[in-house]
Design an enzyme around this catalytic site. Structure first.
Site, short mmCIF file in Angstrom:
data_model
loop_
_atom_site.label_atom_id
_atom_site.label_comp_id
_atom_site.label_asym_id
_atom_site.label_seq_id
_atom_site.Cartn_x
_atom_site.Cartn_y
_atom_site.Cartn_z
N LYS A 1 10.46 90.81 28.35
CA LYS A 1 11.55 90.23 27.56
C LYS A 1 12.91 90.40 28.24
O LYS A 1 13.70 89.46 28.33
CB LYS A 1 11.57 90.88 26.16
CG LYS A 1 12.71 90.43 25.29
CD LYS A 1 12.64 88.97 24.93
CE LYS A 1 13.96 88.46 24.37
NZ LYS A 1 13.91 87.07 23.98
N CYS B 1 21.81 87.84 22.69
CA CYS B 1 20.75 88.20 23.64
C CYS B 1 21.16 88.16 25.11
O CYS B 1 21.16 89.19 25.79
CB CYS B 1 19.55 87.30 23.41
SG CYS B 1 18.86 87.52 21.76
#
Ligand SMILES: NC(=O)c1ccc[n+]([C@@H]2O[C@H](COP(=O)([O-])OP(=O)(O)OC[C@H]3O[C@@H](n4cnc5c(N)ncnc54)[C@H](O)[C@@H]3O)[C@@H](O)[C@H]2O)c1
Length: 442
Positions: A219, A273
């Protein structure tokens, strides 16, 4: 772990901790798939809104509001501001925010608090899955010990731990949840099997198993990869601008070369993010290497500087008319970090606004998706000396150049998102600067 048959017949109770963009979407998806879902968030107002069947996410988010209203009305989703109801949950997904501080380090304040509180109520044998994005090593180094301490139980005996990082984007939350492949990282083979069984009830995407560390690396690496690629596009955009070329034409021709997929340059990278996940990846090795990973931090530097570069374009365009920034009213179009979204976290526009304000400008802001800045987009530019396009919201694509010019005190337009053609702006009588577009191109 006896979860798999109970997942199949929907008799497991699922807890979701943190009901933001990610947690609310997954809670709604699971409740719509037939599970009993218990959601917990520390934000009391948010909990009240969701309980009333109202969606707290304002951007364009297909199906979310309708499904949320349905699953709260049918009581498939029940939400609370305290952790006690999580004592009934067989599986708990953790979806709290994981920001980094100004030094680029994550302290995992929300994650530690959530795990501490969860550990105090969770039932024996519960499967805890971290969906939040975390630095490599966090599941075994932070989450497991916090849960062990708070519950008095041991990992893989009294509870199980997995990491299934979320990949959704605002604007496509439910669609992404249903379609995208995901790594199912587990700290035991049974954990991985149960995670695949659970996630296959809400996604058609491929589910591959690994350990938590690998999932954490996947991720953070995928977002650092994107950030580095955006930084390259941004750097090339500024090179094109400096030498008098059009970035879009260069990009088009570069991408005809096999294996090239140059991204689009733009006025900055925001959201929860991409600006922080590269730092989470770098955090894994800080102190172990001679230096912080260099490429990752260089890319962050390039992307963070893009709204500052837009400030220079504004100064340059105003300078052509002999207008100082100091005292000028400047209208900024777009405050969310993403087109057609209400997500304002790490907004590049805020950096531009701060910079222009430091230079003495009076800044007016418009954003159709952000309640504080909504309204008539032309009225916001009334009497301004410049307008700056920072976000590619759909409504800005149909900008009426003639109408904008009539309300502005000075005809200055700066485009940070390739929304206006240079020739059209100049034909309409604007002094125009476009990010990635040099003077020799029109
Ligand atoms: N936003 C995205 O598009 C996206 C995409 C993929 C992954 N992620 C990751 O998912 C995670 C969550 O992101 P988000 O965008 O949903 O964040 P968010 O800020 O929208 O939501 C987090 C929620 O957690 C709640 N919370 C904080 N501390 C809590 C606690 N101790 N107990 C209970 N609730 C608590 C907050 O009140 C908030 O509602 C982050 O790690 C993020 O990096 C986000």
């Amino acid at each position: 772990m006896q979860l798999i048959p109970r997942i199949a017949d929907r008799t497991v109770v699922i807890g979701v901790v943190g009901l933001g963009y990610v947690g609310l979407s997954v809670a709604v998806a699971l409740a719509s798939a037939g599970f009993q879902v218990v959601g917990v968030d520390v934000d009391v107002e948010r909990v009240a809104m969701i309980s009333a069947g109202e969606c707290p996410i304002r951007g364009s988010e297909p199906e979310l509001a309708e499904l949320l209203a349905r699953v709260t009305a049918s009581k498939k989703l029940a939400v609370f501001a305290d952790y006690a109801p999580l004592a009934t949950a067989d599986v708990v997904l953790v979806d709290v925010d994981t920001p980094v501080s100004s030094d680029g380090r994550a302290r995992f304040v929300s994650l530690r608090a959530a795990c501490g509180a969860l550990g105090g109520v969770m039932k024996p044998g519960v499967l805890v899955v971290v969906e939040s994005t975390v630095a490599p090593g966090t599941c075994t180094g932070v989450v497991a010990p916090t849960l062990e301490k708070a519950s008095g139980r041991k990992l893989n005996e009294g509870f199980f731990l997995g990491h299934c990082p979320e990949r959704v984007m605002p604007g496509r939350l439910l669609g992404n949840l249903r379609e995208l492949p995901r790594p199912c990282g587990g700290e035991s083979p049974e954990t991985c099997e149960a995670m695949v069984a659970l996630y296959s009830t809400i996604t058609r995407g491929r589910l591959e198993t690994c350990d938590c560390l690998t999932a954490e690396l996947v991720k953070t690496a995928e977002n650092a990869y994107r950030d580095v690629n955006i930084a390259f596009a941004n750097e090339l955009g500024m090179i094109c601008e400096a030498v008098g070329a059009d970035f879009r034409r260069v990009r088009e021709l570069v991408n005809q070369s096999p294996g090239r997929d140059l991204l689009v340059a733009g006025a900055g990278v925001g959201g929860h993010c991409i600006p922080k996940d590269p730092w989470l990846l770098a955090q894994a090795v800080r102190g172990q290497w001679e230096a912080t990973p260099r490429l990752i931090s260089a890319a962050r530097g390039v992307n963070d500087a893009m709204p500052v570069h837009v400030t220079h374009l504004v100064e340059d365009a105003l300078g052509e008319l002999g207008v100082p920034v100091h005292g000028a009213k400047i209208t900024v179009y777009g405050y969310a970090y993403l087109e057609d979204s209400d997500d304002v976290r790490n907004s590049p526009s805020q950096v531009l606004i701060d910079r222009l304000s430091e230079l003495g400008a009076r800044v007016a802001v418009h954003d159709p998706w952000v309640r504080a800045y909504a309204g008539d987009m032309y009225a916001v530019a009334d009497g301004a000396s410049a307008a700056v396009l920072m976000v590619a919201h759909t409504s800005y694509r149909d900008l009426d150049l003639g109408r904008l010019k009539r309300v502005l005190a000075r005809p200055v337009l700066v485009d940070g998102r390739f929304l206006v053609e240079s020739r059209a702006a100049r034909d309409a009588g604007f002094v125009f600067r476009g990010l990635g577009r040099g003077e020799k191109t029109t």
